[in-house]
Write an enzyme that holds these catalytic residues in place. Structure first.
Site, PDB file in Angstrom:
ATOM      1  N   LYS B  92       0.933  -1.176   0.129  1.00 32.57           N
ATOM      2  CA  LYS B  92       0.149  -0.029   0.051  1.00 32.57           C
ATOM      3  C   LYS B  92       0.828   1.353  -0.071  1.00 32.57           C
ATOM      4  O   LYS B  92       0.181   2.108  -0.620  1.00 32.57           O
ATOM      5  CB  LYS B  92      -0.856  -0.305   1.304  1.00 32.57           C
ATOM      6  CG  LYS B  92      -1.979  -1.017   1.065  1.00 32.57           C
ATOM      7  CD  LYS B  92      -3.150  -0.853   0.378  1.00 32.57           C
ATOM      8  CE  LYS B  92      -4.114  -2.137   0.480  1.00 32.57           C
ATOM      9  NZ  LYS B  92      -5.176  -1.931  -0.751  1.00 32.57           N
ATOM     10  N   GLU B 114      -9.443   5.962   3.069  1.00 36.85           N
ATOM     11  CA  GLU B 114     -10.198   4.774   3.897  1.00 36.85           C
ATOM     12  C   GLU B 114      -9.391   3.691   4.206  1.00 36.85           C
ATOM     13  O   GLU B 114      -8.384   3.574   3.470  1.00 36.85           O
ATOM     14  CB  GLU B 114     -11.499   4.277   2.808  1.00 36.85           C
ATOM     15  CG  GLU B 114     -10.970   3.453   1.693  1.00 36.85           C
ATOM     16  CD  GLU B 114     -10.078   3.891   0.967  1.00 36.85           C
ATOM     17  OE1 GLU B 114      -9.770   4.924   0.573  1.00 36.85           O
ATOM     18  OE2 GLU B 114      -9.335   2.824   0.043  1.00 36.85           O
ATOM     19  N   SER B 382       1.557  -9.741  -0.378  1.00 40.11           N
ATOM     20  CA  SER B 382       1.365  -8.022  -0.551  1.00 40.11           C
ATOM     21  C   SER B 382       1.718  -7.656   0.901  1.00 40.11           C
ATOM     22  O   SER B 382       1.912  -6.294   0.862  1.00 40.11           O
ATOM     23  CB  SER B 382      -0.088  -7.988  -0.955  1.00 40.11           C
ATOM     24  OG  SER B 382      -1.047  -8.878  -0.039  1.00 40.11           O
TER      25      SER B 382
END
Ligand SMILES: Cc1ncc(COP(=O)(O)O)c(C=O)c1O
Lengths: 264, 400
Positions: B92, B114, B382
């Site tokens: 991210k 968010e 991830s």
């Protein structure tokens, strides 16, 4: 002339502005909606905006979110909303009904099919909040094919080039969002709105309604000084919240009457 | 093969994508689109982006051969793209940095986000601290419970975490609330959207920023094995780590792209969050048209996944397009399968994976034995699983 155009013509002749109340279909109970719609008309509503309940009302503040949630407890879907309009039409053939909501419930039915069902139910216009003109080509065409008006929003942030484009596509009326924010917000600047409406008139031929954040007769009067229509939503939904099923209709009628008086 | 060139100028990936937002946001999205076009053509922008990725994030992230696990599975060799080793512990951060640099170019001093698992919230809080921006993160009340460590991390980094109590109290509701904030504070605020979904240009720019995953792997795999892998896999929530892995491989023939969605209790139970693998209908939510879990009235269905970061009823529009065009395939694995892969990865490889990433690992567990020993699977790991230890302990009947 369709019902929306006829209504604005009648008001113009009478030197009045339109009072447009908003309630969510199915709030607080699907059995009450048609009755509440008649109650709005009794109070002087010129056009009714009827909300289509949606699980994810992104453009709405907490009050109208709660209205959607109450309706969804009873699983009120768009087909149910259309059935309510059809029932309303049995005893009212003059007050325009504009459906207001989000695109997905319309999308799932399919635009041409939805347009036919809506026309058949006696709907007059459709405003899908999350469908700007760029994405509305197919839906607008489907609506216009059955003589329904696609109603578009204009925001304080809308630049002139977009205003011109929206002016070209708008039917019935345009809805000027009076503030940057969600429905029911409290940061309305009346002077600012008046200036903006004056500027919009250069480009827009259809009537201009103003909504978001209008809560009382005083503000309604001020807005009606420049706009063609005043939309009140969250305040009415709060009235429903504070009422019992027995008193809701009467309370709405009384409140709309005070708002309508401010548009005369 | 013709060059893959999506989205079009208005954000469409075939029939998917687009800009389905309220009018108030349109001008801001146009501005963002214009600024990104300028940034994209500005070498100084990418120079700074790459500098940050190297010195702040710690890129490139390694590709790691999961040897013991591969041997045990008895088929294809499994390689892991180690996004878990990034600063803040997931992919991210790549996107958060890219968008924060755009925010700075646009003169915005306040950023909002968010978050589901909290990884995007932590990444955003991190870059906001780094660039001196005010930061507000919206997080579903349900997710705040399941991801307590990340909530505290965001607070330590100076962000305000706002619990979202509406709807299902998870990621989709956090997104709704972030949109409401944005529309209210449109002049001052940049919305750092955390996945490859939302209105155009977000799916495109998130993809571009996260594509560093696939770009690196494309260089690293030939260095390791002399060629590209046979299969490239990633988990799919909104789809950012997957598109970041797939995108550079789209035009590479012979590389199979496989997205893994959360099947929750099982696709057949309806309690899942797998719009692609379950063949959900197409719908419109959060600014774009894509496959979407919904009921017959077009209401969004409440989803279920063990992993907060995958617990989302929609999916980025480019994945819908890759599915329809046949370039990528999408499957789903259950909570139980993901959890088993989580434990295997800990015990066999010494890596605690995020529950999100464990879904991709679980699919590798299924797929590898069906392939030859000289074939290769690249799985994007991830994120790391530190944030998930309370959840996993709870499932084991323990409290920490
Ligand atoms: C570690 C990790 N992987 C995957 C995801 C899913 O998001 P996306 O599908 O956008 O990669 C998340 C989201 O929170 C995450 O934290």
């Amino acid at each position: 002339m369709n019902r929306i155009a006829a209504t604005f013509a009648r008001l113009k002749a009478a030197g009045e502005k339109a009072m447009i109340p908003f309630i969510t279909a199915g709030d607080p109970h699907p059995n009450l909606t048609v009755d509440l719609m008649h109650g709005l008309v009794d109070g002087g509503a010129d056009i009714i905006e009827l909300g289509i309940p949606f699980s994810d009302p992104m453009a709405d503040g907490p009050v109208i979110q709660r209205a959607s949630e109450r309706a969804l407890v009873h699983k009120v879907g768009l087909r149910d909303v259309l059935a309510m309009v059809k029932t309303f039409r049995q005893s009212n053939q003059t007050t325009p009904v504009v459906l207001m909501g989000y695109l997905n419930p319309v999308h799932v039915i399919g635009y041409p099919q939805f347009a036919r069902l809506a026309a058949d139910a006696g709907v007059d216009g459709v405003l899908t909040v999350d469908c700007p003109p760029e994405e509305a080509v197919e839906l607008s065409a489907a609506l216009e094919a059955v003589n329904l008006d696609p109603v578009f929003l204009i925001a304080p942030t809308t630049p002139e080039a977009r205003v011109r484009e929206i002016a070209r596509l708008a039917r019935g009326y345009v809805y000027y969002v009076s503030l940057k924010g969600v429905t029911g917000a409290g940061n309305l600047d009346i002077g600012d709105v008046a200036r903006k409406i004056a500027a919009l008139r250069q480009f827009i031929e259809v009537p201009i309604g103003v909504g978001f954040g209008i809560r009382d007769a005083e503000t309604t009067r001020a807005i009606a000084g420049t706009a063609d229509a005043v939309v009140v939503g969250s305040r009415l939904v709060q009235e429903i919240e504070s009422a019992t099923p027995e008193t809701a209709r009467e309370q709405l009628t009384r409140l709309v009457a005070t708002l309508k008086a401010a548009t005369r | 093969m013709s060059q893959y060139d999506f989205p079009d100028a208005r954000g469409h990936f075939g029939p998917f994508g687009g800009v389905y937002v309220a009018e108030t946001l349109m001008a801001a999205l146009d501005e963002l689109k214009a600024e990104y076009a300028r940034a994209k053509a500005d070498p100084a922008f990418w120079q700074e982006f790459n500098y940050e990725l190297k010195h702040f994030v710690g890129r490139p992230s390694p590709v790691y051969h999961a040897k013991r696990w591969s041997e045990l599975l008895g088929g294809a060799q499994v390689y892991l793209k180690r996004e878990d080793l990034n600063h803040t512990g997931a992919h991210k951060i790549n996107n958060a940095i890219g968008q924060a640099l755009l925010a700075r170019r646009m003169g915005k001093k306040r950023v909002i986000a968010e978050t589901g698992a909290g990884q995007h919230g932590v990444a955003t809080a991190t870059v906001a601290a780094r660039y001196g921006m005010e930061c507000v993160v919206y997080m579903g009340a349900e997710d705040i419970k399941r991801q307590a460590p990340n909530v505290f991390r965001m607070k330590l980094l100076g962000a305000t975490v706002v619990p979202v109590e509406s709807g299902s109290k998870t990621l989709k509701d956090a997104l709704n609330e972030a949109m409401r904030d944005w529309v209210t504070n449109i002049d001052s605020t940049f919305y750092i959207l955390g996945t490859a979904a939302g209105p155009h240009p977000y799916p495109m720019l998130v993809r571009d920023f996260v594509s560093v995953i696939g770009e690196e792997a494309k260089v690293q795999m030939p260095e390791m094995i002399g060629r590209q892998p046979d299969v490239v896999m990633a988990c799919v929530g909104g789809g950012s780590n997957a598109i970041g892995t797939f995108y550079p491989y789209i035009d590479v023939p012979g590389v199979r792209l496989l997205g893994v969605e959360p099947a929750g209790d099982g696709l057949e139970t309806g309690r899942h969050a797998a719009p692609l693998a379950s063949n959900a209908p197409v719908g419109v939510l959060h600014g774009s048209r894509s496959y979407l879990m919904q009921d017959e009235n077009g209401q969004i269905i409440e989803t279920h996944s063990i992993s907060a970061g995958l617990d989302y009823p929609g999916v980025g529009p480019e994945h819908s397009w890759l599915k329809d065009s046949g370039r990528a395939d999408y499957v789903a694995v259950t909570d139980a399968e993901a959890l088993a892969a989580f434990h295997d990865c800990c015990r066999l490889e010494g890596i605690i994976p995020a529950l999100e990433s464990s879904h991709a690992l679980a699919q590798a567990v299924k797929l590898a034995p069906t392939m030859a020993k000289d074939q290769a699977i690249l799985v994007t790991l991830s994120g790391r699983g530190d944030k998930d230890i309370n959840t996993v302990a709870g499932l084991m009947g323990l409290t920490l």
